[in-house]
Motif scaffolding. Structure first.
Motif, PDB file in Angstrom:
ATOM      1  N   ARG A 132      22.218  31.098 -73.212  1.00  0.00           N
ATOM      2  CA  ARG A 132      22.627  30.498 -74.256  1.00  0.00           C
ATOM      3  C   ARG A 132      21.272  29.527 -74.362  1.00  0.00           C
ATOM      4  N   ALA A 133      20.181  29.639 -73.419  1.00  0.00           N
ATOM      5  CA  ALA A 133      19.497  28.517 -73.329  1.00  0.00           C
ATOM      6  C   ALA A 133      17.997  28.995 -73.967  1.00  0.00           C
ATOM      7  N   SER A 134      18.023  30.773 -74.178  1.00  0.00           N
ATOM      8  CA  SER A 134      17.334  31.241 -74.325  1.00  0.00           C
ATOM      9  C   SER A 134      16.955  31.339 -75.621  1.00  0.00           C
ATOM     10  N   CYS A 145       9.047  28.053 -68.111  1.00  0.00           N
ATOM     11  CA  CYS A 145      10.175  28.035 -66.807  1.00  0.00           C
ATOM     12  C   CYS A 145      10.278  29.602 -66.156  1.00  0.00           C
ATOM     13  N   LEU A 146      10.092  30.904 -67.460  1.00  0.00           N
ATOM     14  CA  LEU A 146      10.075  32.391 -66.803  1.00  0.00           C
ATOM     15  C   LEU A 146       8.817  32.456 -66.146  1.00  0.00           C
ATOM     16  N   VAL A 150       8.070  33.838 -62.359  1.00  0.00           N
ATOM     17  CA  VAL A 150       7.270  34.248 -61.798  1.00  0.00           C
ATOM     18  C   VAL A 150       6.284  34.168 -59.910  1.00  0.00           C
ATOM     19  N   TYR A 151       6.216  32.528 -60.244  1.00  0.00           N
ATOM     20  CA  TYR A 151       5.258  32.165 -59.654  1.00  0.00           C
ATOM     21  C   TYR A 151       5.553  32.452 -57.969  1.00  0.00           C
ATOM     22  N   ILE A 172       6.584  38.971 -70.327  1.00  0.00           N
ATOM     23  CA  ILE A 172       7.052  37.951 -70.616  1.00  0.00           C
ATOM     24  C   ILE A 172       6.238  37.573 -71.924  1.00  0.00           C
ATOM     25  N   GLY A 173       5.096  37.856 -72.001  1.00  0.00           N
ATOM     26  CA  GLY A 173       5.123  37.637 -73.497  1.00  0.00           C
ATOM     27  C   GLY A 173       5.407  38.177 -74.334  1.00  0.00           C
ATOM     28  N   GLU A 174       6.023  39.626 -74.059  1.00  0.00           N
ATOM     29  CA  GLU A 174       6.011  40.402 -75.397  1.00  0.00           C
ATOM     30  C   GLU A 174       8.245  40.194 -75.304  1.00  0.00           C
TER      31      GLU A 174
END
Length: 275
Positions: A132-134, A145-146, A150-151, A172-174
């Motif tokens: 839902r946040a997405s 946040c994603l 990943v880091y 993530i960018g896609e």
């Protein structure tokens, strides 16, 4: 690798699936990891294509239930003329693989579960919250946040770590809101709506194998034990000294295990942690 085996599009039941097809021989289906993309499996595709017909799948962004994905995988097998296949369900796709073998056991020859677990009802609320946040929070905040996640998943400065951080940054960018939300809705569906028992596959003649990473911080020891208890017929491979991230940053040991499972061969004992 993508130049040799370019992704193609397949329409199945009104949904567009992205598939990377490679090699000839017995069919092995590689279900995707957390972001639902086939390209992350490129090392596995290249390594298995010499002896197997490999189908690596990307999930359609609008499908957000496990049963939808399982039905789609079987429809893709039909589209490629495949009667039975070995299924590799790693990490987030382990749930899809476990539902798939229960709904369509006659289509699955071997079930391989790698660094994955059983449904966790207490976790469903978190999956749903992130989904839902997405959908509702600013896209820049969610993507940020994603990237931080990943880091945390890939600390360090080795060449492999840097490569994979960049890979996931590009992934993530896609992403769209819909595709991100769908993946977490699927996890919530799995955790909330499914319950398995060891008796489920008693009549199924196929093979089950489980690959564990003993240092897996994403999958606690009790969750690994729960998966093994669910499949008493499984052969369990504990990859010595490995963590969850090694399935991408150092995949060759796991690829060797996959080949041994598919070929019914034994492995050198130094590859495995002793019980």
């Amino acid at each position: 690798m993508l130049a040799t085996y370019p992704p193609t599009q397949r329409m199945v039941a009104g949904e567009r699936w992205t598939v990377i097809e490679a090699g000839t021989g017995p069919t092995v289906v590689l279900l995707p990891g957390g972001f639902g993309l086939a390209t992350t499996s490129f090392q596995y595709i290249a390594a298995l294509a010499s002896d197997y017909h490999v189908l690596a799948l990307s999930y359609p962004p609008r499908l957000n239930q496990v049963a939808q994905l399982a039905s789609g995988v079987v429809a893709l097998l039909d589209a490629y003329g495949v009667a039975t296949a070995s299924i590799v369900g790693g990490s987030a796709s382990g749930g899809v693989a476990q539902v798939l073998v229960r709904r369509y056991p006659q289509r699955i020859a071997t079930l391989i579960l790698a660094q994955t677990g059983v449904p966790q009802p207490r976790r469903a609320w978190l999956d749903q919250f992130i989904a839902r946040a997405s959908e509702q929070l600013p896209a820049a905040l969610i993507l940020g946040c994603l990237r931080l996640a990943v880091y945390a998943f890939l600390p360090g400065q080795t060449e492999a770590i840097i490569f994979w951080r960049q890979h996931f940054a590009n992934v993530i960018g896609e992403q769209t809101r819909a595709s991100l939300a769908a993946r977490f809705h699927t996890l919530a569906d799995y955790d909330h709506n499914y319950h398995f028992t060891p008796a489920d596959l008693q009549a199924w003649p196929g093979t089950v194998a489980i690959i564990e990473a003993p240092q897996d911080r994403m999958l606690p020891a009790h969750e690994q034990a729960a998966l093994c208890s669910l499949y008493p017929q499984a052969t369990v491979y504990r990859m010595a000294g490995t963590a969850h991230r090694d399935s991408v940053t150092n995949p060759m040991p796991q690829i060797s295990v996959l080949r041994a499972i598919l070929e019914g061969a034994s492995l050198p004992t130094h590859c495995l942690e002793q019980p």
